[in-house]
Design an enzyme around this catalytic site. Structure first.
Site, mmCIF file in Angstrom:
data_model
loop_
_atom_site.group_PDB
_atom_site.id
_atom_site.type_symbol
_atom_site.label_atom_id
_atom_site.label_comp_id
_atom_site.label_asym_id
_atom_site.label_seq_id
_atom_site.Cartn_x
_atom_site.Cartn_y
_atom_site.Cartn_z
ATOM 1 N N ARG A 157 0.314 37.367 56.344
ATOM 2 C CA ARG A 157 1.394 36.933 57.238
ATOM 3 C C ARG A 157 2.135 35.746 56.622
ATOM 4 N NH1 ARG A 157 -1.497 35.846 62.825
ATOM 5 N NH2 ARG A 157 0.591 35.119 63.402
ATOM 6 N N CYS A 194 0.233 27.317 63.024
ATOM 7 C CA CYS A 194 -0.359 28.662 63.001
ATOM 8 C C CYS A 194 0.674 29.628 63.561
ATOM 9 C CB CYS A 194 -1.671 28.702 63.792
ATOM 10 S SG CYS A 194 -1.501 28.243 65.529
#
Length: 284
Positions: A184, A243
Site C-alpha cells: 500500500r 497509517c
C-alpha cells in the site's frame, strides 16, 4: 516472550496483574476492539459475546467527530468528556485497555485517553487472546457502570492535522512514519477504502505495524530497535506516526515509546485524509 509487569514507566500491564487487580474500585477495564472495514468482524458484537469481567466497550467510530467525513477522528473535548462520564470513566481512575486481536486497536484508545489528559492508562499485554488462552474469566452482555465525571485536559500538540504534516515534510522539521503494509505504501496494492489512491507522502518512512507484533504482543525492546533501524528512521529527529486512518499509527507510538523515542504527534486523518487531499503522492 517475557511477561510485562505493571512498572510505572511501562505502557503495559500483564494478565497476571490485571487478574490480581480486577474489581478494584479505582480500576476500569476498557475493551477497545475494532476491526478494519471489509473483515466481516464487529468489535462491538464481539464485546457483547465475551469480554473481561466488568469491561466497558469503547467504540472508536461512535466516540468520534461524527461531523467529519473521515473515519473515527478525535471528538472535541466536551464530547469526549460526556462519553466517558456515561461509560463510568472519571478522573483519578486507573485505566487498562485491551482488544480482541491482542495489539491492534487498543493502542489507539490508549493514546486517545492520554491525549485527553488521562494520567494512568495502560495496555493489557497480549490482550483478550492471551487472557482467554490462560482460561481467565469472561462475561457477556453490556456493562453499566455508575456515571462519572471526566475533566478533559486535551493536549493539542499530540495530534497532527494535514497542514501540520505537510509543513513538517516540506521543512524537514519532523519525519513521518507510516504503519501501512509495504504494498500500500509503494502504491502497488489498493487501499481498503474505495476510491482512495495508494502510495505515500513525499519523504515518509514505512514500518508496517505487523513487523512490530508477534502473536498479539509487541516485540521485545531489542527487536523493536532492529525493526525501527531497518525502516531508515532517524531517532535523533522528531517523528509523526501515520497509517491508514489513525489506528495502527498508535501501535508505532507504543513501540517507539518502548525504545525511548516518544513521537511528536500522531496524524489523526492519516492516509485517508492525505490520499484524498490533492497533496503529492509518491509511489515505488
Amino acid at each position: 516472550m517475557p511477561e510485562t509487569t505493571a512498572t510505572p514507566d511501562s505502557p503495559f500491564v500483564s494478565t497476571e496483574w490485571l487478574a490480581a487487580n480486577l474489581g478494584a474500585p479505582d480500576l476500569v477495564v476498557v475493551d477497545a476492539s475494532w476491526h478494519m472495514p471489509g473483515t466481516g468482524r464487529s468489535g462491538a458484537t464481539e464485546y457483547l459475546e465475551q469480554h473481561v469481567p466488568g469491561a466497558v466497550h469503547f467504540d472508536i467510530d461512535a466516540i468520534a467527530d461524527r461531523a467529519s467525513p473521515l473515519p473515527h477522528m478525535l471528538p472535541d473535548a466536551h464530547s469526549f468528556a460526556v462519553a466517558m462520564g456515561a461509560m463510568g470513566i472519571g478522573d483519578g481512575l486507573r485505566i487498562v485497555v485491551y482488544d480482541s486481536v491482542g495489539l491492534f486497536s487498543a493502542p489507539r484508545v490508549w493514546w486517545t485517553f492520554r491525549a485527553f489528559g488521562a494520567t494512568d492508562v495502560k495496555l493489557l499485554d497480549g490482550g483478550l487472546p492471551k487472557w482467554l488462552a490462560e482460561e481467565r474469566p469472561v462475561e457477556d452482555g453490556p456493562v453499566q457502570r455508575r456515571p462519572a465525571v471526566f475533566n478533559p485536559r486535551f493536549d493539542h500538540s499530540l495530534v497532527a492535522d494535514l497542514e501540520r504534516v505537510d509543513r513538517a515534510l516540506a521543512s524537514g522539521s519532523a519525519q513521518v512514519l507510516d504503519a501501512r503494509q509495504e504494498a500500500r505504501f509503494r502504491g502497488e496494492m489498493p487501499e481498503p477504502r474505495p476510491g482512495l489512491p495508494s502510495g505515500h507522502m513525499p519523504g515518509a518512512f514505512n514500518l508496517p505495524h505487523g513487523h512490530l507484533v508477534a502473536d498479539g504482543r509487541l516485540l521485545p525492546v531489542e527487536e523493536i530497535r532492529k525493526v525501527v533501524a531497518a525502516s531508515g528512521l532517524d531517532l535523533s529527529r522528531p517523528v509523526i506516526t501515520s497509517c491508514g486512518s489513525g489506528v495502527s499509527a498508535a501501535i508505532l507510538w507504543v513501540a517507539l515509546e518502548m525504545i525511548g523515542k516518544t513521537p511528536l504527534a500522531l496524524y489523526d486523518g492519516s492516509w485517508t485524509e492525505w490520499g484524498a487531499s490533492g497533496k503529492e503522492i509518491v509511489t515505488g
